[in-house]
Write a protein that holds these residues in place. Structure first.
Motif, PDB file in Angstrom:
ATOM      1  N   LEU A  38       0.844  -1.193   0.000  1.00  0.00           N
ATOM      2  CA  LEU A  38       0.000   0.000   0.000  1.00  0.00           C
ATOM      3  C   LEU A  38       0.877   1.241   0.000  1.00  0.00           C
ATOM      4  CD1 LEU A  38      -2.779   1.415   0.314  1.00  0.00           C
ATOM      5  CD2 LEU A  38      -2.501   1.173   2.794  1.00  0.00           C
ATOM      6  N   VAL A  39       0.614   2.152  -0.939  1.00  0.00           N
ATOM      7  CA  VAL A  39       1.369   3.399  -1.035  1.00  0.00           C
ATOM      8  C   VAL A  39       0.419   4.565  -0.778  1.00  0.00           C
ATOM      9  CG1 VAL A  39       2.791   4.880  -2.490  1.00  0.00           C
ATOM     10  CG2 VAL A  39       2.954   2.386  -2.718  1.00  0.00           C
ATOM     11  N   GLY A  40       0.777   5.409   0.183  1.00  0.00           N
ATOM     12  CA  GLY A  40      -0.016   6.596   0.449  1.00  0.00           C
ATOM     13  C   GLY A  40      -1.069   6.405   1.523  1.00  0.00           C
ATOM     14  N   ASP A  41      -1.938   7.387   1.664  1.00  0.00           N
ATOM     15  CA  ASP A  41      -2.921   7.421   2.751  1.00  0.00           C
ATOM     16  C   ASP A  41      -4.356   7.540   2.250  1.00  0.00           C
ATOM     17  OD1 ASP A  41      -0.892   7.458   4.838  1.00  0.00           O
ATOM     18  OD2 ASP A  41      -0.460   9.496   4.161  1.00  0.00           O
ATOM     19  N   ASP A  42      -4.614   7.075   1.032  1.00  0.00           N
ATOM     20  CA  ASP A  42      -5.982   7.118   0.526  1.00  0.00           C
ATOM     21  C   ASP A  42      -6.894   6.326   1.460  1.00  0.00           C
ATOM     22  OD1 ASP A  42      -7.900   7.579  -1.847  1.00  0.00           O
ATOM     23  OD2 ASP A  42      -8.053   5.437  -1.501  1.00  0.00           O
ATOM     24  N   PRO A  43      -7.926   6.964   2.035  1.00  0.00           N
ATOM     25  CA  PRO A  43      -8.769   6.298   3.042  1.00  0.00           C
ATOM     26  C   PRO A  43      -9.432   5.024   2.532  1.00  0.00           C
ATOM     27  CG  PRO A  43      -9.171   8.670   3.032  1.00  0.00           C
ATOM     28  CD  PRO A  43      -8.326   8.380   1.842  1.00  0.00           C
ATOM     29  N   ALA A  44      -9.956   5.068   1.309  1.00  0.00           N
ATOM     30  CA  ALA A  44     -10.625   3.887   0.760  1.00  0.00           C
ATOM     31  C   ALA A  44      -9.641   2.742   0.564  1.00  0.00           C
ATOM     32  CB  ALA A  44     -11.307   4.236  -0.559  1.00  0.00           C
ATOM     33  N   SER A  45      -8.450   3.048   0.058  1.00  0.00           N
ATOM     34  CA  SER A  45      -7.432   2.025  -0.160  1.00  0.00           C
ATOM     35  C   SER A  45      -6.975   1.422   1.159  1.00  0.00           C
ATOM     36  CB  SER A  45      -6.226   2.620  -0.896  1.00  0.00           C
ATOM     37  OG  SER A  45      -6.580   3.008  -2.199  1.00  0.00           O
ATOM     38  N   SER A  63      -0.005 -13.447   5.649  1.00  0.00           N
ATOM     39  CA  SER A  63      -0.167 -12.150   5.005  1.00  0.00           C
ATOM     40  C   SER A  63       0.850 -11.149   5.517  1.00  0.00           C
ATOM     41  CB  SER A  63      -1.589 -11.620   5.253  1.00  0.00           C
ATOM     42  OG  SER A  63      -1.761 -10.339   4.685  1.00  0.00           O
ATOM     43  N   VAL A  64       1.460 -10.418   4.584  1.00  0.00           N
ATOM     44  CA  VAL A  64       2.401  -9.353   4.914  1.00  0.00           C
ATOM     45  C   VAL A  64       1.857  -8.053   4.332  1.00  0.00           C
ATOM     46  CG1 VAL A  64       4.737  -8.475   4.629  1.00  0.00           C
ATOM     47  CG2 VAL A  64       4.361 -10.943   4.855  1.00  0.00           C
ATOM     48  N   LEU A  65       1.662  -7.061   5.182  1.00  0.00           N
ATOM     49  CA  LEU A  65       1.177  -5.755   4.733  1.00  0.00           C
ATOM     50  C   LEU A  65       2.335  -4.762   4.781  1.00  0.00           C
ATOM     51  CD1 LEU A  65      -0.951  -3.725   3.886  1.00  0.00           C
ATOM     52  CD2 LEU A  65      -1.675  -3.549   6.281  1.00  0.00           C
ATOM     53  N   LYS A  66       2.759  -4.293   3.622  1.00  0.00           N
ATOM     54  CA  LYS A  66       3.870  -3.361   3.514  1.00  0.00           C
ATOM     55  C   LYS A  66       3.334  -1.989   3.119  1.00  0.00           C
ATOM     56  CE  LYS A  66       8.350  -2.422   3.296  1.00  0.00           C
ATOM     57  NZ  LYS A  66       9.253  -2.532   4.458  1.00  0.00           N
ATOM     58  N   VAL A  72       7.106   7.892  -1.524  1.00  0.00           N
ATOM     59  CA  VAL A  72       8.075   6.837  -1.812  1.00  0.00           C
ATOM     60  C   VAL A  72       8.498   6.901  -3.279  1.00  0.00           C
ATOM     61  CG1 VAL A  72       6.354   5.088  -2.447  1.00  0.00           C
ATOM     62  CG2 VAL A  72       8.556   4.371  -1.513  1.00  0.00           C
ATOM     63  N   ASP A  73       9.758   6.559  -3.550  1.00  0.00           N
ATOM     64  CA  ASP A  73      10.236   6.615  -4.934  1.00  0.00           C
ATOM     65  C   ASP A  73      10.038   5.272  -5.637  1.00  0.00           C
ATOM     66  OD1 ASP A  73      12.806   4.925  -4.637  1.00  0.00           O
ATOM     67  OD2 ASP A  73      13.092   6.470  -3.108  1.00  0.00           O
ATOM     68  N   GLN A  74      10.124   5.324  -6.947  1.00  0.00           N
ATOM     69  CA  GLN A  74       9.890   4.136  -7.786  1.00  0.00           C
ATOM     70  C   GLN A  74      10.845   3.000  -7.444  1.00  0.00           C
ATOM     71  OE1 GLN A  74       7.531   4.169 -10.313  1.00  0.00           O
ATOM     72  NE2 GLN A  74       7.963   2.208 -11.265  1.00  0.00           N
ATOM     73  N   ALA A  75      12.100   3.335  -7.232  1.00  0.00           N
ATOM     74  CA  ALA A  75      13.116   2.311  -6.987  1.00  0.00           C
ATOM     75  C   ALA A  75      12.813   1.511  -5.723  1.00  0.00           C
ATOM     76  CB  ALA A  75      14.498   2.960  -6.881  1.00  0.00           C
ATOM     77  N   THR A  76      12.293   2.171  -4.701  1.00  0.00           N
ATOM     78  CA  THR A  76      11.986   1.483  -3.447  1.00  0.00           C
ATOM     79  C   THR A  76      10.853   0.483  -3.629  1.00  0.00           C
ATOM     80  OG1 THR A  76      12.717   3.406  -2.154  1.00  0.00           O
ATOM     81  CG2 THR A  76      11.279   1.816  -1.049  1.00  0.00           C
ATOM     82  N   VAL A  77       9.812   0.893  -4.342  1.00  0.00           N
ATOM     83  CA  VAL A  77       8.686  -0.021  -4.593  1.00  0.00           C
ATOM     84  C   VAL A  77       9.146  -1.205  -5.444  1.00  0.00           C
ATOM     85  CG1 VAL A  77       6.381  -0.248  -5.597  1.00  0.00           C
ATOM     86  CG2 VAL A  77       7.025   1.860  -4.409  1.00  0.00           C
ATOM     87  N   MET A  78       9.942  -0.923  -6.459  1.00  0.00           N
ATOM     88  CA  MET A  78      10.428  -1.988  -7.335  1.00  0.00           C
ATOM     89  C   MET A  78      11.318  -2.973  -6.574  1.00  0.00           C
ATOM     90  SD  MET A  78       9.159  -1.388 -10.413  1.00  0.00           S
ATOM     91  CE  MET A  78      10.177  -1.834 -11.819  1.00  0.00           C
ATOM     92  N   ALA A  79      12.124  -2.447  -5.667  1.00  0.00           N
ATOM     93  CA  ALA A  79      13.001  -3.316  -4.869  1.00  0.00           C
ATOM     94  C   ALA A  79      12.178  -4.215  -3.951  1.00  0.00           C
ATOM     95  CB  ALA A  79      13.972  -2.466  -4.060  1.00  0.00           C
ATOM     96  N   ILE A  94       0.183  -8.195  -4.425  1.00  0.00           N
ATOM     97  CA  ILE A  94      -0.789  -7.224  -4.917  1.00  0.00           C
ATOM     98  C   ILE A  94      -0.349  -5.826  -4.500  1.00  0.00           C
ATOM     99  CG2 ILE A  94      -2.271  -7.552  -2.882  1.00  0.00           C
ATOM    100  CD1 ILE A  94      -4.672  -6.974  -4.713  1.00  0.00           C
ATOM    101  N   VAL A  95      -0.377  -4.901  -5.440  1.00  0.00           N
ATOM    102  CA  VAL A  95      -0.089  -3.494  -5.175  1.00  0.00           C
ATOM    103  C   VAL A  95      -1.414  -2.745  -5.281  1.00  0.00           C
ATOM    104  CG1 VAL A  95       1.195  -1.450  -5.853  1.00  0.00           C
ATOM    105  CG2 VAL A  95       2.235  -3.722  -6.118  1.00  0.00           C
TER     106      VAL A  95
END
Length: 285
Positions: A38-45, A63-66, A72-79, A94-95
């Protein structure tokens, strides 16, 4: 009399089947695992991701919730995806959408290993779906859940005139492929479609996933049609409603899904089902 499709009850039935499959795998010392990013603070997400995380726990799925901040930058998510691609305890990745605009969502989706792509959005899996190929591969959870609903209520798409309002990669496009593969005649509408009501009135099967509250009125629905409402919209009053004017359309539809209590429940249940599928396929070869 109109039949209201009970997504909650069907999801409970599917979850029970999934739990039994998890118990069978446990006897072989195998526990299905999913990584939720999960990226960001969107309430619904945030709510949606937490619901997924809680459901996995109840079903015995690891289950692991990250979580990442919106910056966050692209490289961190990709890593992180690369890490889970190589993690033997994780069968599904799942992203959560939507992603902040500075991130390349397509590159992120493509980075997930196809055999861990529980959302069914990797080009390899989409290609297999559009090619109607045999074998095991994941399919987008909402469309797969809709097909499960139709099967449960004995709706055979073969020969039906199906209209899908919405062409997203999450719902409209994969569902169009599934219905085409099931021998329906499929039309996909979008915001540029001229005289939308004239098109939807031709539908024996109408699926609406436009994200526009009460877009489809009674006058736009063919009497006796099967109506599947994928939309989830929150009104200023706080009430959740769909893309279909449910209170009026239910009077003429043969079958119709409510919001809430319809497709949304099946999406999460199908995600759980498909996570176990991926674990079984990986360990059974």
């Amino acid at each position: 009399m109109t039949n209201i499709i009970d997504g909650r009850q069907l999801a409970k039935k599917l979850n029970l089947q999934t739990k039994r499959r998890v118990e069978c795998l446990a006897k072989r010392k195998i526990q299905p695992g999913i990584a939720l990013i999960l990226v960001g603070d969107d309430p619904a997400s945030l709510i949606y991701t937490r619901n997924k995380h809680r459901r996995t726990t109840k079903l015995g799925i690891h289950s692991v919730l990250k979580r990442f901040p919106a910056t966050v930058d692209q490289a961190t998510v990709m890593a992180t995806i690369k890490q889970y691609n190589h993690d033997e305890s994780i069968d599904a990745i799942i992203v959560q959408e939507p992603l902040p605009s500075h991130l390349d969502g397509q590159a992120i989706t493509n980075a997930i290993r196809p055999d861990k792509d529980v959302d069914g959005l990797h080009p390899l899996n989409l290609g297999k779906l559009y090619g109607n190929q045999t074998g095991h591969y994941p399919i987008a959870c909402t469309p797969r859940g809709i097909m499960t609903m139709l099967d449960h209520y004995r709706v055979n798409p073969a020969g039906m005139n199906a209209v899908i309002v919405g062409r997203s990669i999450l719902v409209g496009k994969p569902l169009a492929a599934l219905l085409t593969n099931a021998d329906a005649t499929v039309s996909v509408a979008n915001r540029y479609t001229k005289n939308l009501p004239a098109l939807t009135r031709q539908a024996d099967l109408l699926v609406v996933a436009a994200g526009s509250p009460h877009l489809i009125k009674k006058s736009a629905v063919k009497p006796g049609a099967v109506v599947i409402d994928v939309g989830i919209n929150r009104l200023p009053s706080g009430k959740l409603t769909g893309d279909v004017d449910f209170d009026n359309v239910k009077d003429i539809a043969k079958l119709i899904t409510p919001v809430p209590g319809g497709v949304g429940q099946m999406t999460i249940a199908t995600l759980m089902q498909q996570t176990v599928d991926l674990a079984e396929w990986r360990h059974n070869g």
